[in-house]
Design a protein around this motif. Structure first.
Motif, PDB file in Angstrom:
ATOM      1  N   GLN A  26      -2.960  10.032   3.873  1.00  0.00           N
ATOM      2  CA  GLN A  26      -2.697   8.586   3.903  1.00  0.00           C
ATOM      3  C   GLN A  26      -1.694   8.417   4.442  1.00  0.00           C
ATOM      4  O   GLN A  26      -1.191   6.964   5.783  1.00  0.00           O
ATOM      5  CB  GLN A  26      -2.025   7.983   2.291  1.00  0.00           C
ATOM      6  CG  GLN A  26      -3.268   8.259   1.526  1.00  0.00           C
ATOM      7  CD  GLN A  26      -2.689   8.157  -0.210  1.00  0.00           C
ATOM      8  OE1 GLN A  26      -1.157   8.483  -0.313  1.00  0.00           O
ATOM      9  NE2 GLN A  26      -3.930   7.628  -1.134  1.00  0.00           N
ATOM     10  N   GLU A  45      -3.130   7.465   8.277  1.00  0.00           N
ATOM     11  CA  GLU A  45      -3.529   6.002   8.888  1.00  0.00           C
ATOM     12  C   GLU A  45      -2.622   4.959   8.212  1.00  0.00           C
ATOM     13  O   GLU A  45      -2.965   4.096   9.096  1.00  0.00           O
ATOM     14  CB  GLU A  45      -4.705   5.957   6.598  1.00  0.00           C
ATOM     15  CG  GLU A  45      -5.606   4.755   6.906  1.00  0.00           C
ATOM     16  CD  GLU A  45      -5.899   4.337   6.177  1.00  0.00           C
ATOM     17  OE1 GLU A  45      -6.690   3.086   5.578  1.00  0.00           O
ATOM     18  OE2 GLU A  45      -6.446   5.476   4.988  1.00  0.00           O
ATOM     19  N   GLY A  46      -1.813   4.605   7.733  1.00  0.00           N
ATOM     20  CA  GLY A  46      -0.396   4.384   7.374  1.00  0.00           C
ATOM     21  C   GLY A  46       0.306   4.092   8.380  1.00  0.00           C
ATOM     22  O   GLY A  46       0.502   2.576   8.637  1.00  0.00           O
ATOM     23  N   GLU A  55       0.865   4.032  -3.127  1.00  0.00           N
ATOM     24  CA  GLU A  55       1.228   5.455  -2.393  1.00  0.00           C
ATOM     25  C   GLU A  55       1.990   6.731  -3.101  1.00  0.00           C
ATOM     26  O   GLU A  55       2.168   7.509  -4.102  1.00  0.00           O
ATOM     27  CB  GLU A  55       0.232   5.495  -1.691  1.00  0.00           C
ATOM     28  CG  GLU A  55      -0.224   5.488  -0.607  1.00  0.00           C
ATOM     29  CD  GLU A  55      -0.476   5.338   1.270  1.00  0.00           C
ATOM     30  OE1 GLU A  55      -1.456   4.548   1.549  1.00  0.00           O
ATOM     31  OE2 GLU A  55       0.573   5.288   1.292  1.00  0.00           O
ATOM     32  N   PRO A  57       3.155   9.915  -0.383  1.00  0.00           N
ATOM     33  CA  PRO A  57       1.303   9.908   0.224  1.00  0.00           C
ATOM     34  C   PRO A  57       1.358  11.391   0.559  1.00  0.00           C
ATOM     35  O   PRO A  57       1.673  12.463   0.518  1.00  0.00           O
ATOM     36  CB  PRO A  57       2.000   9.156   1.395  1.00  0.00           C
ATOM     37  CG  PRO A  57       3.378   8.415   1.632  1.00  0.00           C
ATOM     38  CD  PRO A  57       3.525   9.109   0.652  1.00  0.00           C
ATOM     39  N   ARG A 102       0.491  -1.086   0.045  1.00  0.00           N
ATOM     40  CA  ARG A 102       0.427   0.016  -0.185  1.00  0.00           C
ATOM     41  C   ARG A 102       0.922   0.932   0.025  1.00  0.00           C
ATOM     42  O   ARG A 102       0.854   2.460  -0.654  1.00  0.00           O
ATOM     43  CB  ARG A 102      -0.948   0.002   1.270  1.00  0.00           C
ATOM     44  CG  ARG A 102      -2.343   0.929   1.728  1.00  0.00           C
ATOM     45  CD  ARG A 102      -2.628   1.206   2.480  1.00  0.00           C
ATOM     46  NE  ARG A 102      -3.805  -0.496   2.188  1.00  0.00           N
ATOM     47  CZ  ARG A 102      -4.399  -1.274   3.672  1.00  0.00           C
ATOM     48  NH1 ARG A 102      -3.993   0.386   4.606  1.00  0.00           N
ATOM     49  NH2 ARG A 102      -5.154  -2.158   3.604  1.00  0.00           N
ATOM     50  N   ARG A 103       2.112   0.897   0.765  1.00  0.00           N
ATOM     51  CA  ARG A 103       3.081   2.536   1.277  1.00  0.00           C
ATOM     52  C   ARG A 103       3.671   2.956  -0.439  1.00  0.00           C
ATOM     53  O   ARG A 103       4.301   3.603  -0.378  1.00  0.00           O
ATOM     54  CB  ARG A 103       3.549   2.123   2.334  1.00  0.00           C
ATOM     55  CG  ARG A 103       5.195   3.565   2.228  1.00  0.00           C
ATOM     56  CD  ARG A 103       5.411   3.099   3.402  1.00  0.00           C
ATOM     57  NE  ARG A 103       6.255   3.741   4.024  1.00  0.00           N
ATOM     58  CZ  ARG A 103       8.098   3.891   3.472  1.00  0.00           C
ATOM     59  NH1 ARG A 103       8.168   3.122   3.519  1.00  0.00           N
ATOM     60  NH2 ARG A 103       8.292   4.714   3.868  1.00  0.00           N
TER      61      ARG A 103
END
Length: 331
Positions: A114, A117-118, A104, A110, A100-101
């Motif tokens: 983001q 949240e990460g 982004e 990001p 996910r990172r």
């Protein structure tokens, strides 16, 4: 403690039956492991546990948690899918969050949201290495790109991190020190954003200003003092009310003098324009009603006295404006 009908936090009633779990992960090692498992399953997309809202005493962040868990055929199916990402659930969830990172970054991010949240997901899932990487992201991105609400959300998250209130992460002096340094950067950035609230008309901005004042009385210094004075003098009606209340709470203005000025707002509400301004000013002021009643009641007493002393006609003329302002106090 794996999920399933036969063990751990799995529901005793068999497939499809829901059960509520109340966990105290900061005091119970078993509950901590359960909390960690539930967060990891959620990130991996395994439909099993659903977090329910818990509010602490006085509206503070709760230290316990409540989950509704339910074993279904989809749970077993998605566990198999999650296994493709790693031999253990920890490996699988780290794979999901690191991918996910990367995504982004590939998309030009990001963003501040983001990043926050990460960091929260990495901490909740007990991934210290990834949490440290995300903390670096917070320091790099949020002070420059975050809105005031995002900056305040970041500070609240770092508070939890530094206090050890995220069960997935153990105590780490180095991480705690870094989080404290990042918090100073975020606070300074939040103070710089106060001037940008001059024309704000959203009550959420008034709440953000109040929250910032709680944090910045030590770190904001002269810059916050000057910015609040400008807001109180030149801001929108909403922000004038909010900034005035905050200045009283920080000791920048005498509560009685401010209260007399608030009472004059009622006197001056003689036409539609001034009554609309009265509504907004009261909404901003009453954002801080609770703290003012506790710390500086003279700031509100003249307003209440003036309203109660109005002749019937004057009171009725101002009633819609007063009601609109006092609606801020509604739950």
């Amino acid at each position: 403690d794996g999920p399933g009908p036969a063990g751990g936090p799995g529901p005793a009633g068999g497939p499809g039956a829901a059960r509520e779990l109340r966990l105290d992960p900061l005091r119970s090692d078993l509950d901590r492991r359960r909390e960690l498992l539930l967060h990891r399953l959620a990130v991996c997309g395994v439909p099993y546990g659903q977090a329910r809202e818990v509010v602490g005493a006085g509206g503070a962040t709760a230290l316990t948690s409540r989950w509704e868990v339910r074993w279904t055929p989809a749970t077993a199916a998605m566990l198999t899918v999650a296994g493709v990402r790693g031999v253990t659930l920890e490996q699988a969830v780290e794979g999901v969050l690191r991918e996910r990172r990367r995504a982004e970054r590939d998309e030009g991010g990001p963003t501040a949201a983001q990043v926050l949240e990460g960091l929260e997901r990495a901490a909740e899932c007990g991934l210290p290495g990834l949490a440290d990487d995300r903390l670096d992201d917070v320091a790099e991105i949020v002070p420059h790109a975050g809105t005031l609400p995002e900056l305040l959300a970041a500070l609240a998250l770092l508070d939890r991190l530094r206090a050890g209130h995220i069960p997935g992460l153990g105590a780490d002096p180095e991480r705690t020190a870094e989080a404290a340094a990042v918090a100073e950067l975020l606070t300074a950035a939040a103070v710089r954003q106060v001037d940008g609230l001059t024309g704000a008309e959203d009550p959420a901005d008034a709440h953000a200003l109040l929250e910032l004042a709680h944090r910045a009385d030590l770190l904001g210094g002269i810059r916050l003092t000057d910015a609040l004075a400008r807001l109180a003098a030149d801001g929108s009606p909403l922000m004038r009310g909010a900034a005035g209340a905050v200045r009283v709470l920080l000791g920048h203005e005498d509560a009685r003098e401010f209260g007399d000025r608030v009472a004059s707002w009622v006197d001056g509400a003689t036409d539609s324009g001034s009554r609309a301004a009265l509504t907004a000013r009261l909404a901003g002021l009453l954002t801080a009603a609770g703290p003012l009643l506790e710390a500086a009641p003279p700031a509100l007493e003249p307003l209440l006295n003036r309203v109660s002393a109005l002749p019937d006609r004057a009171f009725l003329d101002r009633l819609p404006a007063l009601r609109g302002g006092f609606d801020t106090l509604s739950p």
